[in-house]
Scaffold this active site. Structure first.
Site, mmCIF file in Angstrom:
data_model
loop_
_atom_site.group_PDB
_atom_site.id
_atom_site.type_symbol
_atom_site.label_atom_id
_atom_site.label_comp_id
_atom_site.label_asym_id
_atom_site.label_seq_id
_atom_site.Cartn_x
_atom_site.Cartn_y
_atom_site.Cartn_z
ATOM 1 N N SER A 191 0.849 -1.193 0.000
ATOM 2 C CA SER A 191 0.000 0.000 0.000
ATOM 3 C C SER A 191 0.884 1.241 0.000
ATOM 4 O O SER A 191 2.062 1.168 0.357
ATOM 5 C CB SER A 191 -0.856 -0.017 1.271
ATOM 6 O OG SER A 191 -1.403 1.267 1.523
ATOM 7 N N TYR B 61 -3.815 -0.047 9.862
ATOM 8 C CA TYR B 61 -3.597 -0.462 8.468
ATOM 9 C C TYR B 61 -2.172 -0.122 8.050
ATOM 10 O O TYR B 61 -1.471 -0.928 7.425
ATOM 11 C CB TYR B 61 -4.617 0.259 7.579
ATOM 12 C CG TYR B 61 -4.641 -0.132 6.135
ATOM 13 C CD1 TYR B 61 -3.793 0.483 5.214
ATOM 14 C CD2 TYR B 61 -5.530 -1.086 5.659
ATOM 15 C CE1 TYR B 61 -3.828 0.153 3.879
ATOM 16 C CE2 TYR B 61 -5.575 -1.418 4.312
ATOM 17 C CZ TYR B 61 -4.725 -0.801 3.427
ATOM 18 O OH TYR B 61 -4.752 -1.138 2.093
HETATM 19 C C1 GCO Z 1 -6.912 5.219 3.112
HETATM 20 C C2 GCO Z 1 -6.976 4.185 2.014
HETATM 21 C C3 GCO Z 1 -5.572 3.744 1.565
HETATM 22 C C4 GCO Z 1 -5.712 2.900 0.297
HETATM 23 C C5 GCO Z 1 -4.495 2.195 -0.169
HETATM 24 C C6 GCO Z 1 -3.456 3.128 -0.625
HETATM 25 O O1 GCO Z 1 -7.805 5.197 3.986
HETATM 26 O O2 GCO Z 1 -6.004 6.060 3.050
HETATM 27 O O3 GCO Z 1 -7.729 3.050 2.425
HETATM 28 O O4 GCO Z 1 -4.971 3.035 2.619
HETATM 29 O O5 GCO Z 1 -6.658 1.908 0.495
HETATM 30 O O6 GCO Z 1 -4.019 1.303 0.794
HETATM 31 O O7 GCO Z 1 -2.413 2.340 -1.175
#
Ligand code: GCO
Length: 255
Positions: free
Chosen positions: A146, A159
């Site tokens: 990501s 995340y």
């Molecule tokens: C967020 C998004 C990002 C994208 C992706 C970017 O909330 O900023 O979900 O995390 O999904 O991962 O590469």
């Protein structure tokens, strides 16, 4: 037939979390490149629908229902796939969830859920699948990373921590298993038009920020990841390992 560097004919690919978004697009793309694709999900109904859609397009796709945070289910289902198809040549660790809240209030159980699904499950599934790859001295592992493998933004700390971990775990896989002719690489999408990001897409302010922050001036579609995934799944990348390839319209290249 089989002479094309990017031809996946005869290969078996397992893609986790592939009933929608990136996983679904990669299932279609790898199958179109010749692979027999097994898509995983933990929801039977969604899995059935996705398999029906792809087989309806004439693609060699089947489903494997398991919760990838459960080591016993992972072991049983990976063994079942290998029993049915003989081998798993390509593993795409795609499954991921997103939970957005300020870090100071981040719910501990939600934190654990995100890390379990987005990071620990990559370890669990890969550890099971790599046994066969080591035995056969051949394999391709593609971990979906990501922008958050490199940068952070407010409210997505779990995340971000997980995707940073996936980047480094990818390098660990690469360096430990290169001697077995197994290549492990990451594929990092930019801001991408998926169900996970629908709240962001629907937010005019965020949408404008993404289009301004991305040199290409737009979001990417999941289908735009297919070329890189086929490259990383094919003979064309046999000496590429430990790399993260970003398909991000230039966002990481610019301030
Ligand atoms: C967020 C998004 C990002 C994208 C992706 C970017 O909330 O900023 O979900 O995390 O999904 O991962 O590469």
């Amino acid at each position: 037939m089989g002479t094309d560097l990017f031809d996946l004919t005869g290969k078996v690919a397992l893609i986790t979390g592939a009933t929608q978004g990136i996983g679904f697009a990669l299932a279609r793309g790898l199958a179109q490149a010749g692979a027999r694709v097994v898509i995983n999900a933990r929801n039977a109904e969604k899995l059935e629908r996705a398999v029906a859609k792809l087989t309806g397009e004439g693609l060699a796709v089947s489903g494997s229902l398991f919760d990838l945070t459960n080591p016993d289910q992972v072991r049983t289902q990976v063994q079942a796939i290998e029993a049915e198809f003989g081998h798993i040549d390509i593993l795409v660790n795609n499954a991921g969830i997103q939970r957005r809240m300020p870090l100071e209030n981040f719910d501990e159980a939600v934190w654990q859920e995100v890390l379990n699904t987005n990071l620990t499950a990559v370890f669990l599934v890969t550890k099971q699948v790599v046994q066969g790859m080591i035995a056969r001295k051949s394999g391709k592992i593609i971990n979906i990373c990501s922008l958050m493998s490199e940068l952070a933004r407010p409210t997505v700390a779990a995340y971000t921590a997980a995707k940073g971990g996936v980047k480094q775990l990818t390098k660990s896989m690469a360096v430990e298993w290169a001697k077995h002719n197994i290549q492990a690489n990451g594929l990092g999408p930019g801001y991408i038009l998926t169900e996970m990001n629908q709240p962001l897409i629907d937010d005019p302010k965020f949408n404008a920020w993404v289009c301004g922050r991305t040199p290409a001036g737009r979001w990417t579609d999941p289908s735009e990841l297919v070329g890189t995934a086929v490259f990383l799944a094919s003979r064309a990348s046999d000496f590429v390992t430990g790399q993260i390839i970003y398909v991000d319209g230039g966002i990481l290249a610019t301030l």
